[in-house]
Motif scaffolding. Structure first.
Motif, PDB file in Angstrom:
ATOM      1  N   MET A   1       0.840  -1.172   0.000  1.00 28.42           N
ATOM      2  CA  MET A   1       0.000   0.000   0.000  1.00 28.42           C
ATOM      3  C   MET A   1       0.894   1.247   0.000  1.00 28.42           C
ATOM      4  N   ILE A   2       0.586   2.163  -0.884  1.00 27.52           N
ATOM      5  CA  ILE A   2       1.330   3.404  -0.998  1.00 27.52           C
ATOM      6  C   ILE A   2       0.551   4.505  -0.287  1.00 27.52           C
ATOM      7  N   ILE A   3       1.239   5.213   0.593  1.00 27.94           N
ATOM      8  CA  ILE A   3       0.611   6.349   1.271  1.00 27.94           C
ATOM      9  C   ILE A   3       1.170   7.624   0.651  1.00 27.94           C
ATOM     10  N   ILE A   4       0.273   8.442   0.144  1.00 27.52           N
ATOM     11  CA  ILE A   4       0.669   9.694  -0.497  1.00 27.52           C
ATOM     12  C   ILE A   4       0.038  10.840   0.277  1.00 27.52           C
ATOM     13  N   ASN A   5       0.869  11.757   0.713  1.00 25.56           N
ATOM     14  CA  ASN A   5       0.387  12.913   1.456  1.00 25.56           C
ATOM     15  C   ASN A   5      -0.105  13.958   0.459  1.00 25.56           C
ATOM     16  N   THR A   6      -1.425  14.137   0.398  1.00 26.57           N
ATOM     17  CA  THR A   6      -1.993  15.108  -0.533  1.00 26.57           C
ATOM     18  C   THR A   6      -2.921  16.074   0.192  1.00 26.57           C
ATOM     19  N   ASN A   7      -2.968  17.264  -0.343  1.00 23.82           N
ATOM     20  CA  ASN A   7      -3.922  18.290   0.075  1.00 23.82           C
ATOM     21  C   ASN A   7      -4.767  18.608  -1.146  1.00 23.82           C
ATOM     22  N   VAL A   8      -5.994  18.959  -0.929  1.00 27.56           N
ATOM     23  CA  VAL A   8      -6.871  19.347  -2.039  1.00 27.56           C
ATOM     24  C   VAL A   8      -7.424  20.730  -1.745  1.00 27.56           C
ATOM     25  N   ILE A   9      -7.312  21.599  -2.732  1.00 33.31           N
ATOM     26  CA  ILE A   9      -7.913  22.925  -2.616  1.00 33.31           C
ATOM     27  C   ILE A   9      -8.711  23.210  -3.891  1.00 33.31           C
ATOM     28  N   TYR A  10      -9.590  24.169  -3.801  1.00 37.57           N
ATOM     29  CA  TYR A  10     -10.393  24.600  -4.940  1.00 37.57           C
ATOM     30  C   TYR A  10      -9.971  26.015  -5.307  1.00 37.57           C
ATOM     31  N   ALA A  11      -9.887  26.258  -6.615  1.00 35.96           N
ATOM     32  CA  ALA A  11      -9.527  27.596  -7.085  1.00 35.96           C
ATOM     33  C   ALA A  11     -10.401  27.959  -8.275  1.00 35.96           C
ATOM     34  N   ASP A  12     -10.717  29.225  -8.374  1.00 30.10           N
ATOM     35  CA  ASP A  12     -11.491  29.737  -9.496  1.00 30.10           C
ATOM     36  C   ASP A  12     -10.550  29.889 -10.684  1.00 30.10           C
ATOM     37  N   MET A  13     -10.756  29.057 -11.705  1.00 33.84           N
ATOM     38  CA  MET A  13      -9.890  29.056 -12.890  1.00 33.84           C
ATOM     39  C   MET A  13     -10.761  29.028 -14.141  1.00 33.84           C
ATOM     40  N   PRO A  14     -10.178  29.306 -15.301  1.00 35.62           N
ATOM     41  CA  PRO A  14     -10.933  29.133 -16.544  1.00 35.62           C
ATOM     42  C   PRO A  14     -11.401  27.678 -16.653  1.00 35.62           C
ATOM     43  N   THR A  15     -12.564  27.468 -17.219  1.00 39.82           N
ATOM     44  CA  THR A  15     -13.119  26.112 -17.285  1.00 39.82           C
ATOM     45  C   THR A  15     -12.312  25.172 -18.179  1.00 39.82           C
ATOM     46  N   THR A  16     -11.412  25.706 -18.957  1.00 44.03           N
ATOM     47  CA  THR A  16     -10.541  24.847 -19.772  1.00 44.03           C
ATOM     48  C   THR A  16      -9.493  24.137 -18.915  1.00 44.03           C
ATOM     49  N   ILE A  17      -9.262  24.631 -17.700  1.00 46.99           N
ATOM     50  CA  ILE A  17      -8.328  23.991 -16.769  1.00 46.99           C
ATOM     51  C   ILE A  17      -9.160  23.259 -15.725  1.00 46.99           C
ATOM     52  N   LYS A  18      -9.074  21.927 -15.735  1.00 44.67           N
ATOM     53  CA  LYS A  18      -9.887  21.152 -14.799  1.00 44.67           C
ATOM     54  C   LYS A  18      -9.205  21.000 -13.447  1.00 44.67           C
ATOM     55  N   ALA A  19      -7.884  20.823 -13.486  1.00 46.25           N
ATOM     56  CA  ALA A  19      -7.127  20.637 -12.247  1.00 46.25           C
ATOM     57  C   ALA A  19      -5.644  20.675 -12.567  1.00 46.25           C
ATOM     58  N   TYR A  20      -4.851  20.846 -11.532  1.00 51.09           N
ATOM     59  CA  TYR A  20      -3.407  20.679 -11.671  1.00 51.09           C
ATOM     60  C   TYR A  20      -2.854  20.306 -10.303  1.00 51.09           C
ATOM     61  N   THR A  21      -1.622  19.830 -10.304  1.00 47.52           N
ATOM     62  CA  THR A  21      -0.997  19.377  -9.067  1.00 47.52           C
ATOM     63  C   THR A  21       0.310  20.102  -8.845  1.00 47.52           C
ATOM     64  N   VAL A  22       0.560  20.440  -7.584  1.00 46.53           N
ATOM     65  CA  VAL A  22       1.824  21.065  -7.186  1.00 46.53           C
ATOM     66  C   VAL A  22       2.594  20.052  -6.343  1.00 46.53           C
ATOM     67  N   ASN A  23       3.848  19.822  -6.714  1.00 40.55           N
ATOM     68  CA  ASN A  23       4.739  18.968  -5.929  1.00 40.55           C
ATOM     69  C   ASN A  23       5.401  19.869  -4.892  1.00 40.55           C
ATOM     70  N   ASN A  24       5.007  19.749  -3.641  1.00 36.23           N
ATOM     71  CA  ASN A  24       5.490  20.621  -2.574  1.00 36.23           C
ATOM     72  C   ASN A  24       6.896  20.230  -2.116  1.00 36.23           C
ATOM     73  N   CYS A  25       7.603  21.162  -1.522  1.00 33.71           N
ATOM     74  CA  CYS A  25       8.988  20.924  -1.097  1.00 33.71           C
ATOM     75  C   CYS A  25       9.102  19.906   0.028  1.00 33.71           C
ATOM     76  N   ASP A  26       8.001  19.593   0.720  1.00 32.56           N
ATOM     77  CA  ASP A  26       8.032  18.590   1.791  1.00 32.56           C
ATOM     78  C   ASP A  26       7.622  17.202   1.298  1.00 32.56           C
ATOM     79  N   ASP A  27       7.674  17.002  -0.027  1.00 29.83           N
ATOM     80  CA  ASP A  27       7.308  15.735  -0.681  1.00 29.83           C
ATOM     81  C   ASP A  27       5.818  15.414  -0.613  1.00 29.83           C
ATOM     82  N   SER A  28       5.000  16.367  -0.244  1.00 31.08           N
ATOM     83  CA  SER A  28       3.554  16.198  -0.341  1.00 31.08           C
ATOM     84  C   SER A  28       3.106  16.824  -1.662  1.00 31.08           C
ATOM     85  N   PHE A  29       1.843  16.644  -1.971  1.00 27.62           N
ATOM     86  CA  PHE A  29       1.280  17.185  -3.204  1.00 27.62           C
ATOM     87  C   PHE A  29       0.021  17.969  -2.881  1.00 27.62           C
TER      88      PHE A  29
END
Length: 75
Positions: A1-29
């Motif tokens: 089992m892989i444990i991945i530390n992730t946070n999820v936030i919502y942002a107001d963006m153009p509808t052509t962008i569905k989502a994106y991910t940031v690789n944080n400096c503490d190895d979380s996403f």
């Protein structure tokens, strides 16, 4: 089992962008979902971004988004 530390936030963006991910400096996403989209699209986008994390796409030498998408989807 892989444990991945992730946070999820919502942002107001153009509808052509569905989502994106940031690789944080503490190895979380941080997965950023477009607040303009509906719950169904949020789930699809979250799964898409999580698959990129699980596949190690953010560890690749090539950071070109188009190439990462092509590689991830076998196009």
């Amino acid at each position: 089992m892989i444990i991945i530390n992730t946070n999820v936030i919502y942002a107001d963006m153009p509808t052509t962008i569905k989502a994106y991910t940031v690789n944080n400096c503490d190895d979380s996403f941080t997965i950023v979902l477009n607040s303009r989209l509906n719950r169904e699209q949020h789930l699809i986008s979250y799964h898409h971004e999580l698959t990129h994390i699980e596949n190690g796409d953010y560890d690749r030498q090539c950071k070109d988004v188009d190439i990462v998408e092509i590689s991830a989807h076998g196009l």
